[in-house]
Write a protein that holds these residues in place. Structure first.
Motif, PDB file in Angstrom:
ATOM      1  N   CYS A 129       0.818  -1.215   0.000  1.00  0.00           N
ATOM      2  CA  CYS A 129       0.000   0.000   0.000  1.00  0.00           C
ATOM      3  C   CYS A 129       0.853   1.267   0.000  1.00  0.00           C
ATOM      4  O   CYS A 129       0.472   2.268  -0.598  1.00  0.00           O
ATOM      5  CB  CYS A 129      -0.935  -0.021   1.198  1.00  0.00           C
ATOM      6  N   THR A 130       2.004   1.224   0.657  1.00  0.00           N
ATOM      7  CA  THR A 130       2.858   2.407   0.676  1.00  0.00           C
ATOM      8  C   THR A 130       3.668   2.553  -0.605  1.00  0.00           C
ATOM      9  O   THR A 130       4.051   3.659  -0.969  1.00  0.00           O
ATOM     10  CB  THR A 130       3.822   2.395   1.879  1.00  0.00           C
ATOM     11  N   ARG A 131       3.922   1.472  -1.306  1.00  0.00           N
ATOM     12  CA  ARG A 131       4.778   1.521  -2.495  1.00  0.00           C
ATOM     13  C   ARG A 131       4.032   1.537  -3.825  1.00  0.00           C
ATOM     14  O   ARG A 131       4.591   1.959  -4.829  1.00  0.00           O
ATOM     15  CB  ARG A 131       5.714   0.311  -2.494  1.00  0.00           C
ATOM     16  N   GLN A 132       2.827   1.048  -3.860  1.00  0.00           N
ATOM     17  CA  GLN A 132       2.122   0.851  -5.126  1.00  0.00           C
ATOM     18  C   GLN A 132       0.849   1.704  -5.195  1.00  0.00           C
ATOM     19  O   GLN A 132      -0.196   1.316  -4.664  1.00  0.00           O
ATOM     20  CB  GLN A 132       1.727  -0.631  -5.283  1.00  0.00           C
ATOM     21  N   ARG A 133       0.947   2.828  -5.874  1.00  0.00           N
ATOM     22  CA  ARG A 133      -0.238   3.681  -6.021  1.00  0.00           C
ATOM     23  C   ARG A 133      -1.383   2.952  -6.713  1.00  0.00           C
ATOM     24  O   ARG A 133      -2.540   3.132  -6.362  1.00  0.00           O
ATOM     25  CB  ARG A 133       0.101   4.935  -6.827  1.00  0.00           C
ATOM     26  N   VAL A 134      -1.065   2.156  -7.726  1.00  0.00           N
ATOM     27  CA  VAL A 134      -2.143   1.484  -8.472  1.00  0.00           C
ATOM     28  C   VAL A 134      -2.847   0.452  -7.600  1.00  0.00           C
ATOM     29  O   VAL A 134      -4.041   0.194  -7.792  1.00  0.00           O
ATOM     30  CB  VAL A 134      -1.641   0.854  -9.790  1.00  0.00           C
ATOM     31  N   PHE A 135      -2.141  -0.131  -6.637  1.00  0.00           N
ATOM     32  CA  PHE A 135      -2.822  -1.027  -5.691  1.00  0.00           C
ATOM     33  C   PHE A 135      -3.833  -0.238  -4.875  1.00  0.00           C
ATOM     34  O   PHE A 135      -4.918  -0.744  -4.573  1.00  0.00           O
ATOM     35  CB  PHE A 135      -1.828  -1.732  -4.770  1.00  0.00           C
ATOM     36  N   ARG A 136      -3.490   0.996  -4.526  1.00  0.00           N
ATOM     37  CA  ARG A 136      -4.423   1.820  -3.762  1.00  0.00           C
ATOM     38  C   ARG A 136      -5.704   2.078  -4.556  1.00  0.00           C
ATOM     39  O   ARG A 136      -6.797   2.081  -3.989  1.00  0.00           O
ATOM     40  CB  ARG A 136      -3.774   3.149  -3.383  1.00  0.00           C
ATOM     41  N   ASN A 137      -5.578   2.285  -5.865  1.00  0.00           N
ATOM     42  CA  ASN A 137      -6.776   2.457  -6.684  1.00  0.00           C
ATOM     43  C   ASN A 137      -7.692   1.239  -6.540  1.00  0.00           C
ATOM     44  O   ASN A 137      -8.906   1.373  -6.379  1.00  0.00           O
ATOM     45  CB  ASN A 137      -6.413   2.633  -8.160  1.00  0.00           C
ATOM     46  N   LEU A 138      -7.083   0.069  -6.625  1.00  0.00           N
ATOM     47  CA  LEU A 138      -7.850  -1.169  -6.518  1.00  0.00           C
ATOM     48  C   LEU A 138      -8.424  -1.329  -5.106  1.00  0.00           C
ATOM     49  O   LEU A 138      -9.583  -1.727  -4.943  1.00  0.00           O
ATOM     50  CB  LEU A 138      -6.957  -2.352  -6.882  1.00  0.00           C
ATOM     51  N   LEU A 139      -7.648  -0.994  -4.098  1.00  0.00           N
ATOM     52  CA  LEU A 139      -8.118  -1.041  -2.710  1.00  0.00           C
ATOM     53  C   LEU A 139      -9.336  -0.144  -2.530  1.00  0.00           C
ATOM     54  O   LEU A 139     -10.359  -0.573  -1.987  1.00  0.00           O
ATOM     55  CB  LEU A 139      -6.995  -0.608  -1.763  1.00  0.00           C
ATOM     56  N   TYR A 140      -9.252   1.096  -2.999  1.00  0.00           N
ATOM     57  CA  TYR A 140     -10.368   2.027  -2.839  1.00  0.00           C
ATOM     58  C   TYR A 140     -11.583   1.579  -3.653  1.00  0.00           C
ATOM     59  O   TYR A 140     -12.722   1.779  -3.238  1.00  0.00           O
ATOM     60  CB  TYR A 140      -9.934   3.445  -3.212  1.00  0.00           C
ATOM     61  N   TYR A 141     -11.341   0.959  -4.793  1.00  0.00           N
ATOM     62  CA  TYR A 141     -12.439   0.384  -5.573  1.00  0.00           C
ATOM     63  C   TYR A 141     -13.139  -0.708  -4.755  1.00  0.00           C
ATOM     64  O   TYR A 141     -14.362  -0.769  -4.697  1.00  0.00           O
ATOM     65  CB  TYR A 141     -11.917  -0.178  -6.899  1.00  0.00           C
ATOM     66  N   ARG A 142     -12.355  -1.595  -4.146  1.00  0.00           N
ATOM     67  CA  ARG A 142     -12.926  -2.701  -3.353  1.00  0.00           C
ATOM     68  C   ARG A 142     -13.678  -2.180  -2.128  1.00  0.00           C
ATOM     69  O   ARG A 142     -14.701  -2.741  -1.742  1.00  0.00           O
ATOM     70  CB  ARG A 142     -11.825  -3.662  -2.881  1.00  0.00           C
ATOM     71  N   LEU A 143     -13.166  -1.121  -1.497  1.00  0.00           N
ATOM     72  CA  LEU A 143     -13.830  -0.578  -0.319  1.00  0.00           C
ATOM     73  C   LEU A 143     -15.111   0.169  -0.675  1.00  0.00           C
ATOM     74  O   LEU A 143     -16.016   0.278   0.147  1.00  0.00           O
ATOM     75  CB  LEU A 143     -12.888   0.363   0.433  1.00  0.00           C
ATOM     76  N   GLY A 144     -15.174   0.693  -1.866  1.00  0.00           N
ATOM     77  CA  GLY A 144     -16.352   1.446  -2.294  1.00  0.00           C
ATOM     78  C   GLY A 144     -16.150   2.937  -2.103  1.00  0.00           C
ATOM     79  O   GLY A 144     -15.383   3.383  -1.248  1.00  0.00           O
ATOM     80  N   GLU A 145     -16.863   3.687  -2.893  1.00  0.00           N
ATOM     81  CA  GLU A 145     -16.711   5.138  -2.915  1.00  0.00           C
ATOM     82  C   GLU A 145     -17.015   5.790  -1.570  1.00  0.00           C
ATOM     83  O   GLU A 145     -16.335   6.714  -1.142  1.00  0.00           O
ATOM     84  CB  GLU A 145     -17.636   5.709  -3.993  1.00  0.00           C
ATOM     85  N   TYR A 146     -18.038   5.305  -0.881  1.00  0.00           N
ATOM     86  CA  TYR A 146     -18.468   5.969   0.338  1.00  0.00           C
ATOM     87  C   TYR A 146     -17.554   5.701   1.528  1.00  0.00           C
ATOM     88  O   TYR A 146     -17.499   6.490   2.467  1.00  0.00           O
ATOM     89  CB  TYR A 146     -19.911   5.587   0.675  1.00  0.00           C
ATOM     90  N   ILE A 147     -16.825   4.620   1.511  1.00  0.00           N
ATOM     91  CA  ILE A 147     -15.867   4.348   2.585  1.00  0.00           C
ATOM     92  C   ILE A 147     -14.519   4.977   2.255  1.00  0.00           C
ATOM     93  O   ILE A 147     -13.896   5.627   3.092  1.00  0.00           O
ATOM     94  CB  ILE A 147     -15.712   2.825   2.811  1.00  0.00           C
ATOM     95  N   SER A 148     -14.071   4.786   1.028  1.00  0.00           N
ATOM     96  CA  SER A 148     -12.723   5.231   0.667  1.00  0.00           C
ATOM     97  C   SER A 148     -12.565   6.748   0.627  1.00  0.00           C
ATOM     98  O   SER A 148     -11.455   7.249   0.778  1.00  0.00           O
ATOM     99  CB  SER A 148     -12.310   4.630  -0.675  1.00  0.00           C
ATOM    100  N   VAL A 149     -13.646   7.489   0.461  1.00  0.00           N
ATOM    101  CA  VAL A 149     -13.538   8.943   0.383  1.00  0.00           C
ATOM    102  C   VAL A 149     -12.917   9.539   1.649  1.00  0.00           C
ATOM    103  O   VAL A 149     -12.250  10.567   1.605  1.00  0.00           O
ATOM    104  CB  VAL A 149     -14.919   9.583   0.075  1.00  0.00           C
ATOM    105  N   PHE A 150     -13.065   8.854   2.766  1.00  0.00           N
ATOM    106  CA  PHE A 150     -12.550   9.370   4.029  1.00  0.00           C
ATOM    107  C   PHE A 150     -11.063   9.094   4.249  1.00  0.00           C
ATOM    108  O   PHE A 150     -10.451   9.697   5.124  1.00  0.00           O
ATOM    109  CB  PHE A 150     -13.356   8.792   5.201  1.00  0.00           C
TER     110      PHE A 150
END
Length: 192
Positions: A52-73
């Motif tokens: 998560c600290t090294r891979q920005r594109v993994f973060r995109n996928l993480l936030y996608y999996r968490l959903g817009e309403y959770i990841s926005v925070f």
């Protein structure tokens, strides 16, 4: 990198990752299959912190999996790759995006074990129809897949390929327009 330096960096990064770690623990079953594609260390918390600290594109996928309403925070703590856009109702487990800048994933659905490189566009045609992507599909740099087509299971789409017709299972396609060069392990030269 020196192990001591790595430990210090990871410790400092962990502070801003506390909300991410907590959400990872809650949604681990959704995130772990993707994490395993990025990390040789499995899907534990330390692997999650490293990736998560090294891979920005993994973060995109993480936030996608968490959903817009959770990841926005939490997005502001660890920003995602700004030029990777995911507009897909469903992506199966085990996705792996690599070097994905300037990538647009606008599909009806994407199956499991999806692998995608940079500059890829999955998009709609003039009738607003979007592609359906099967399982175990690999799409290489600069490929474009568009329209109401189906990409079968176990398909490889070569770099720079333009695909606007459905691709059957077990094929490798290349070219502009795309044509089949391998079907079920056998070399062929077939039009789509």
């Amino acid at each position: 990198m020196n192990p001591l330096t790595q430990a210090v960096i990871l410790s400092v990064s962990t502070l801003r990752m506390v909300p991410h770690i907590l959400l990872y623990l809650v949604y681990r079953s959704k995130i772990a299959p993707d994490l395993e594609k990025y990390s040789a260390d499995g899907s534990g918390v330390s692997a999650f912190i490293k990736v998560c600290t090294r891979q920005r594109v993994f973060r995109n996928l993480l936030y996608y999996r968490l959903g817009e309403y959770i990841s926005v925070f939490i997005k502001w703590l660890l920003p995602p790759e700004p030029s990777l856009h995911i507009w897909c109702p469903c992506i199966g487990p085990g996705a792996h995006f690599e070097h994905n800048y300037a990538t647009y994933l606008n599909a009806e659905s994407i199956g499991s074990n999806f692998y995608c490189l940079q500059l890829v566009t999955l998009g709609n045609d003039s009738q607003q129809r979007r592609p359906v992507i099967g399982d175990n599909v690999r799409i290489f740099t600069g490929a474009t897949v568009f329209g109401g087509i189906t990409i079968g299971n176990n398909v490889t789409i070569g770099a720079g390929c333009v695909v606007h017709r459905s691709v059957p299972d077990g094929c490798t396609v290349v070219g502009n327009p795309a044509f089949i060069v391998r079907r079920n392990g056998q070399r062929v030269n077939e039009q789509l």
